[in-house]
Each structure stands twice: as structure tokens, then as C-alpha cells.
Design an enzyme around this catalytic site. Structure first.
Site, PDB file in Angstrom:
ATOM      1  N   CYS A   1       0.777 -12.902  17.976  1.00 51.72           N
ATOM      2  CA  CYS A   1       0.378 -11.497  18.120  1.00 51.72           C
ATOM      3  C   CYS A   1       1.534 -10.601  18.510  1.00 51.72           C
ATOM      4  O   CYS A   1       1.734  -9.524  17.938  1.00 51.72           O
ATOM      5  CB  CYS A   1      -0.748 -11.369  19.149  1.00 51.72           C
ATOM      6  SG  CYS A   1      -2.232 -12.319  18.758  1.00 51.72           S
TER       7      CYS A   1
ATOM      8  N   ASP B   1      -5.177 -15.181  23.778  1.00 46.06           N
ATOM      9  CA  ASP B   1      -6.559 -15.661  23.859  1.00 46.06           C
ATOM     10  C   ASP B   1      -6.816 -16.787  22.861  1.00 46.06           C
ATOM     11  O   ASP B   1      -7.542 -17.740  23.149  1.00 46.06           O
ATOM     12  CB  ASP B   1      -7.529 -14.515  23.593  1.00 46.06           C
ATOM     13  CG  ASP B   1      -7.469 -13.441  24.663  1.00 46.06           C
ATOM     14  OD1 ASP B   1      -6.666 -13.582  25.601  1.00 46.06           O
ATOM     15  OD2 ASP B   1      -8.220 -12.464  24.563  1.00 46.06           O
TER      16      ASP B   1
ATOM     17  N   CYS C   1      -1.596  -8.211  21.462  1.00 49.70           N
ATOM     18  CA  CYS C   1      -2.739  -9.087  21.717  1.00 49.70           C
ATOM     19  C   CYS C   1      -3.772  -8.373  22.589  1.00 49.70           C
ATOM     20  O   CYS C   1      -3.504  -7.330  23.185  1.00 49.70           O
ATOM     21  CB  CYS C   1      -2.281 -10.380  22.373  1.00 49.70           C
ATOM     22  SG  CYS C   1      -3.507 -11.715  22.306  1.00 49.70           S
ATOM     23  N   ASP C   2      -4.961  -8.963  22.669  1.00 47.10           N
ATOM     24  CA  ASP C   2      -6.161  -8.292  23.165  1.00 47.10           C
ATOM     25  C   ASP C   2      -5.985  -7.484  24.449  1.00 47.10           C
ATOM     26  O   ASP C   2      -6.340  -6.313  24.513  1.00 47.10           O
ATOM     27  CB  ASP C   2      -7.275  -9.319  23.400  1.00 47.10           C
ATOM     28  CG  ASP C   2      -7.795  -9.919  22.113  1.00 47.10           C
ATOM     29  OD1 ASP C   2      -7.217  -9.633  21.053  1.00 47.10           O
ATOM     30  OD2 ASP C   2      -8.771 -10.675  22.163  1.00 47.10           O
ATOM     31  N   LYS C   3      -5.475  -8.103  25.512  1.00 52.59           N
ATOM     32  CA  LYS C   3      -5.459  -7.425  26.807  1.00 52.59           C
ATOM     33  C   LYS C   3      -4.245  -6.542  26.991  1.00 52.59           C
ATOM     34  O   LYS C   3      -4.202  -5.718  27.913  1.00 52.59           O
ATOM     35  CB  LYS C   3      -5.546  -8.446  27.945  1.00 52.59           C
ATOM     36  CG  LYS C   3      -6.727  -9.383  27.835  1.00 52.59           C
ATOM     37  CD  LYS C   3      -8.030  -8.651  27.591  1.00 52.59           C
ATOM     38  CE  LYS C   3      -9.163  -9.603  27.256  1.00 52.59           C
ATOM     39  NZ  LYS C   3      -8.991 -10.360  25.999  1.00 52.59           N
TER      40      LYS C   3
ATOM     41  N   CYS D   1      -4.926 -10.987  15.543  1.00 48.93           N
ATOM     42  CA  CYS D   1      -6.013 -11.558  14.739  1.00 48.93           C
ATOM     43  C   CYS D   1      -6.623 -10.506  13.823  1.00 48.93           C
ATOM     44  O   CYS D   1      -6.901  -9.373  14.227  1.00 48.93           O
ATOM     45  CB  CYS D   1      -7.072 -12.150  15.656  1.00 48.93           C
ATOM     46  SG  CYS D   1      -6.428 -13.471  16.712  1.00 48.93           S
TER      47      CYS D   1
ATOM     48  N   GLU E   1     -13.688 -15.837  27.605  1.00 48.56           N
ATOM     49  CA  GLU E   1     -14.350 -15.661  26.311  1.00 48.56           C
ATOM     50  C   GLU E   1     -14.872 -17.010  25.839  1.00 48.56           C
ATOM     51  O   GLU E   1     -14.264 -18.045  26.083  1.00 48.56           O
ATOM     52  CB  GLU E   1     -13.372 -15.088  25.287  1.00 48.56           C
ATOM     53  CG  GLU E   1     -12.955 -13.667  25.601  1.00 48.56           C
ATOM     54  CD  GLU E   1     -11.997 -13.084  24.577  1.00 48.56           C
ATOM     55  OE1 GLU E   1     -11.571 -13.829  23.674  1.00 48.56           O
ATOM     56  OE2 GLU E   1     -11.681 -11.891  24.672  1.00 48.56           O
TER      57      GLU E   1
ATOM     58  N   SER F   1     -15.164 -13.353  22.521  1.00 46.61           N
ATOM     59  CA  SER F   1     -14.117 -12.843  21.647  1.00 46.61           C
ATOM     60  C   SER F   1     -14.727 -11.839  20.685  1.00 46.61           C
ATOM     61  O   SER F   1     -15.921 -11.887  20.372  1.00 46.61           O
ATOM     62  CB  SER F   1     -13.518 -14.011  20.851  1.00 46.61           C
ATOM     63  OG  SER F   1     -12.865 -13.559  19.693  1.00 46.61           O
TER      64      SER F   1
END
Length: 559
Positions: free
Chosen positions: A54, A86, A127-129, A199, A449, A475
Site C-alpha cells: 500500500c 491490515d 493504507c487504511d488507517k 487494496c 477487523e 474490513s
């Protein structure tokens, strides 16, 4: 652009005057000159890491951002912060670090920026966070700045079938069910992730990237450029130049992240079939900005916003397809025209959202976005539930073709691993309600998640015939009647912690209800017997987060 005194006003406290000679000497040790130190000092907060694809390419983007800052008359100074993958940590104890990292990212960016008196900031996420973490820091600091996203990954493929990380998790479930061979699973593993980028579906990263553009803290059309697209360098250069304009105009996040901007964020997530994590992070933005905003507000917005994007995991397409179809600008333009987004909110370009998206053009023949008049579903993908099992709320993402009503016996698991082993060993049957508890903000800590569990259920063919409820998270890749963010959580005495094996749970998504068929008297008796569990961590960052965090319905943040 010729810097004025006003543009470097903040950094003067650090590097101007006889008394600051030692600070200037330190900066000269890294090659800066007196001329460099007279210019506005601009932070470049990077979330680069080699741990996962990511954020792997973000040093390339930061180089272009710094070039843009220098070209526009500033002095860029880059620093790094943490990130958790993640996709790598999913299903392990390490996944508990993910949401905690959001707080650490925000805190670390705040600390370095406050310490060094920067005049402006560009935060690079992927990435996500890292996306909500960087935005939280920008809101908190309230100096001229913007967020730029590293971009979505290109889809992998096998036999002309597109693949992504969720494909791997679902293939694992198929392998456990004997539907594919180990060799077929390995082939999917080898080809699902072809390079750098986050992702690919409308999972958490791409949902939050879109929200960044829609809220206005990222310029429209920048985040959505895929990670390995050549245009990514061009838009990164632009971001560096743009931050200097923000410094010149003294345009700050507090002028951009408003109540209307938060409403736009949720409308965008709802209309795109976005991740349930958007709920958690938008609530955190509201807390940072001191703006009243609740789950009830989110429910009202989602209920009135149509689902118009056919994006994975509930749909067919990925973020790169949306980019090629006309992009976030087209998506926003249609929603503004239909009255589902506020077009008068300000963006970092200095234009309103309506002005920033007016140029959008639909790619002929695109199939990703549906007209607002004929949506995929009349209401949004984010569904807020409340009831005796979740008095303070719970969240589920639904496309509309899933079961809306489910009644079944509870299968109780006090940690994710136990539930996964039960799925893995084919101990879950049609009609079961899987309850995974003590995985909330405090109890986990960190709200793991549950993609490994939910994807395995889908892979085994149980995605539509079972239901999963947790005080943890999902997720953005999770699909089906999988309900998370149950509040209050088990660890603080929430009703989910009072459930026993076989209790009958009823969810009616159409009515927004989630209940257990127990009398108030029985729940009270169980509560009187209930004892809080011992903390899983007694010192360190995880224990600190557990002590400070709010509940999921309040953003699970540590303000």
C-alpha cells in the site's frame, strides 16, 4: 511565487533572530542555507513503509511533492510515521494494532509539526488507517495543509478473472470447503497483488480516499489516480505547489472540514457502497473538529442517499474502473445535481465542491456508476442498527440483495481466533449467528477487523445463510449480513457480553433493529452476575489505548 513575511510567520519562531542561531546551525548540518530558512518551512508527513504494497511507493511521490514545494517557493522537510498493513496482520493479534495506529499517526504528526513550527503541511497516506490518521492530524493542527493518497493498486488476474486481496481470503474459505485445490489457492495468492498501491475495491482505503476528496481536504482528481499510473507523479508535483497557495491564502482545515463536509463524507460512503470504517473515521473527524455528529445523523444521511456505484466487494468493479469511468468528480457532480451532496463546501483548491467537479465527463459506455434516477438501491450502503443488543448502535454494509431479516441461535466466541477455528473446522451451520465479542475498542483492544472469518464464510458458501455480529470491526472487503461496531462493547458491560450460547438474535435491517429475545429482567439478572475480564494488555501502547478510547459510536478515538 515570492514568499511574504506572512507565509513564513509560524516558522520565524524557530529559525529567526540571533537567539535561534543554534537551530539554524542544526538545519545547516543537513544542507539548508540561510535562503532556505527564510522561506516557508513545509512539512511533508510521509507514511512510507516496506511492510506491504500500500505505502511501498510513497517515497517516489514525496520526492515529487517536495519538488513542487521548492518550485513554488517553499522549503520542504520530510519526516515519516508508522503504518500497519491490515492485509498482512488480518487474523492475528497484530491486527489489534491497526486502529491504534490511527491515533499514533495523528499524534506523531501533531508532535513533529508543533515542535518544528511548520508553516504548512502535506500528509501522504495510503493504507487504511494512514488516511484518517493524517486527516485527524490536519484538523487538529489547523495550519494550511492537505492530504494526498498514494493510490489504488491495479487488479491482479488469473484466467482473465480480476483478483484482489479479498479474492485470497475467499479462496482460503473455498480451499477449506474442498472447492479448490491447494495449487489453485497458491495461484490466486501469487497473482492477486501485482504491485504497489492500496487494496483495489471500494474497501476502507479507497473509501477514505474518496471521502478526502469529497470533504475537500484533498484536491478532486488527485487521490483517485492509481498508484502506478504515470499521472501520479504529475498530481504529486501539483500537490506540492498547491500547499504553497494554501499557505499564501492562509486557508486552513477548519474552513474545509465543516458539518456540511462531514455530511458529504457519509453521503459519499453510502452512495459508493463504501466501508463501514467510514462511520468510525468520520465520527473521529467530527470529534477532532468539535462538530456535533452522531450515528443518528449518519443513519439519516445514508437512508436518503442512493447507492449508485457498482464497486467491490458488493459490486463488480474496482477503484481503477471508477477512475476510468469519469472518476470521483463525475460521482460527486451527479450527487450534487440531485441534491445529495452540498456543492457549496470549500475545498483545498479554493473552489467549492461544485466548482471543482463541474468539469467532470462521463466516459461513454461506462458501467460503474448508475444514474441517480435509477440507482442500484434507493438508500445507501451503510445501515445503522439499534436495539436491545446494541443500544448505542451497530453498523452493517448492504447492497440490498442480501437477507434483510435474520433470526437464529447465537454461537458465542470470546475472541476472533476461536470463531475462525470453528469456521475452519466446519462447525458453523446454516442459520447460526456467530457472535465474536471482547474485540471492541477496550476489550480487544483496538477493534480487530474480521475479514478472515467473513471471507472464509463466503468461500464456504455460508455468507448468505449465517450472520456475524461483533463489537470489533470489518474490513471494507467484507460483504453480507456481517454486523460490527456493536456498542456498548462487551468489555464495558454491553449486552453483547451477556449473551449465552443458543440465545435467539433477531436483526431486521429494513427496520434498523438488532435485538436478543430476552426479557429486561433476564438481561438485568445476567448483568448482575457479569464480571469484567482482565485486560489483555496491562502496559504499553495497547493498554494506553484501552484506557483512553471512546466507544465505537463515538469514533473509538483517544481525544
Amino acid at each position: 511565487m515570492t514568499p511574504s513575511h506572512a507565509m513564513n510567520a509560524i516558522s520565524r519562531a524557530l529559525v529567526s533572530g540571533v537567539d535561534r542561531a543554534a537551530a539554524r546551525a542544526m538545519f545547516k548540518g543537513i544542507g539548508l542555507t540561510d535562503e532556505d530558512l527564510e522561506k516557508p518551512l513545509i512539512a511533508v508527513a510521509n507514511t512510507w513503509t516496506e511492510v506491504g504494497p500500500c505505502n511501498f511507493h510513497l517515497r517516489l511521490l514525496s520526492a515529487k511533492i517536495k519538488e513542487g514545494i521548492k518550485r513554488a517557493g517553499g522549503t520542504p522537510l520530510e519526516f515519516n510515521t508508522v503504518t500497519i498493513s491490515d492485509g498482512i496482520t488480518m487474523g492475528t493479534e497484530g491486527m489489534k494494532a491497526s486502529l491504534v495506529s490511527r491515533e499514533v499517526i495523528a499524534d506523531s504528526i501533531e508532535l513533529i509539526t508543533r515542535a518544528n513550527y511548520f508553516d504548512g503541511i502535506v500528509a501522504i497516506s495510503s493504507c487504511d488507517k494512514t488516511i484518517p490518521g493524517t486527516i485527524m492530524a490536519l484538523i487538529r493542527l489547523d495550519i494550511p495543509g492537505l492530504m494526498i493518497y498514494g493510490g489504488t493498486i491495479a487488479p491482479g488476474s488469473i484466467d482473465d478473472r480480476p483478483l484482489d486481496i479479498v479474492s485470497v481470503y475467499e479462496a482460503l474459505g473455498q480451499y477449506q470447503a474442498g472447492k479448490i485445490t491447494l495449487e489453485e489457492l497458491k495461484a490466486i495468492e501469487d497473482r492477486a497483488i501485482p504491485g504497489a498501491g492500496a487494496c483495489g475495491g471500494q474497501y476502507t482505503a479507497n473509501t477514505m480516499s474518496m471521502i478526502g476528496e469529497i470533504m475537500g481536504i484533498s484536491p478532486i482528481g488527485v487521490n483517485e489516480v492509481p498508484a502506478e499510473n504515470e499521472r501520479k507523479k504529475e498530481v504529486s508535483l501539483y500537490a506540492g505547489e498547491l500547499v504553497m497557495k494554501l499557505v499564501e491564502q492562509n486557508l486552513r482545515p477548519s474552513q474545509i472540514i465543516t458539518r456540511k463536509a462531514l455530511e458529504n463524507a457519509i453521503a459519499a460512503a453510502a452512495a459508493s457502497g463504501g466501508s463501514t470504517n467510514a462511520v468510525l473515521h468520520t465520527l473521529a473527524f467530527a470529534r477532532e473538529a468539535r462538530i456535533p455528529f452522531t450515528l443518528d445523523d449518519i443513519r439519516a444521511i445514508s437512508d436518503r442517499t442512493p447507492l449508485i456505484a457498482d464497486l467491490r466487494p458488493t459490486g463488480q468493479y474496482v477503484a481503477q474502473d471508477l477512475y476510468e469511468a469519469g472518476g470521483v468528480a463525475l460521482f460527486a457532480k451527479w450527487l450534487i445535481e440531485s441534491g445529495h451532496l452540498h456543492g457549496d463546501t470549500l475545498t483545498v483548491t479554493g473552489n467549492t465542491l461544485a466548482e471543482a467537479t463541474a468539469h467532470a465527463q462521463e466516459t461513454p459506455g461506462q458501467k460503474v456508476l448508475y444514474p441517480v434516477a435509477t440507482p442500484i438501491k434507493a438508500s445507501g450502503g451503510l445501515v445503522i442498527l439499534k436495539g436491545s443488543l446494541a443500544p448505542d448502535g451497530a453498523v452493517v454494509k448492504l447492497k440490498g440483495d442480501e437477507n434483510q431479516y435474520f433470526r437464529g441461535p447465537a454461537r458465542i466466541f470470546n475472541r476472533e481466533e476461536d470463531a475462525y477455528h470453528a469456521v475452519q473446522n466446519r462447525q458453523i451451520k446454516e442459520g447460526d449467528v456467530i457472535v465474536i465479542r471482547y474485540e471492541g475498542p477496550v476489550g480487544g483492544p483496538g477493534m480487530r477487523e474480521m475479514l478472515q472469518v467473513t471471507a472464509a464464510l463466503v468461500g464456504q458458501g455460508l455468507g448468505a445463510s449465517t450472520m456475524l455480529i461483533t463489537d470489533g470491526r470489518f474490513s471494507g472487503g467484507t460483504r453480507g449480513l456481517m454486523i460490527g461496531h456493536v456498542a456498548p462493547e462487551a468489555a464495558v458491560g454491553g449486552p453483547i457480553g451477556l449473551l449465552e450460547e443458543g440465545d435467539i438474535i433477531v436483526v431486521d435491517a429494513a427496520k434498523h433493529t438488532i435485538d436478543v429475545e430476552l426479557s429486561a429482567e433476564e438481561l438485568a439478572a445476567r448483568r448482575a452476575r457479569w464480571q469484567p475480564p482482565q485486560p489483555r494488555y496491562t502496559h504499553g501502547v495497547m493498554a494506553k489505548y484501552a484506557r483512553l478510547t471512546s466507544q465505537a459510536n463515538d469514533g473509538a478515538c483517544t481525544l
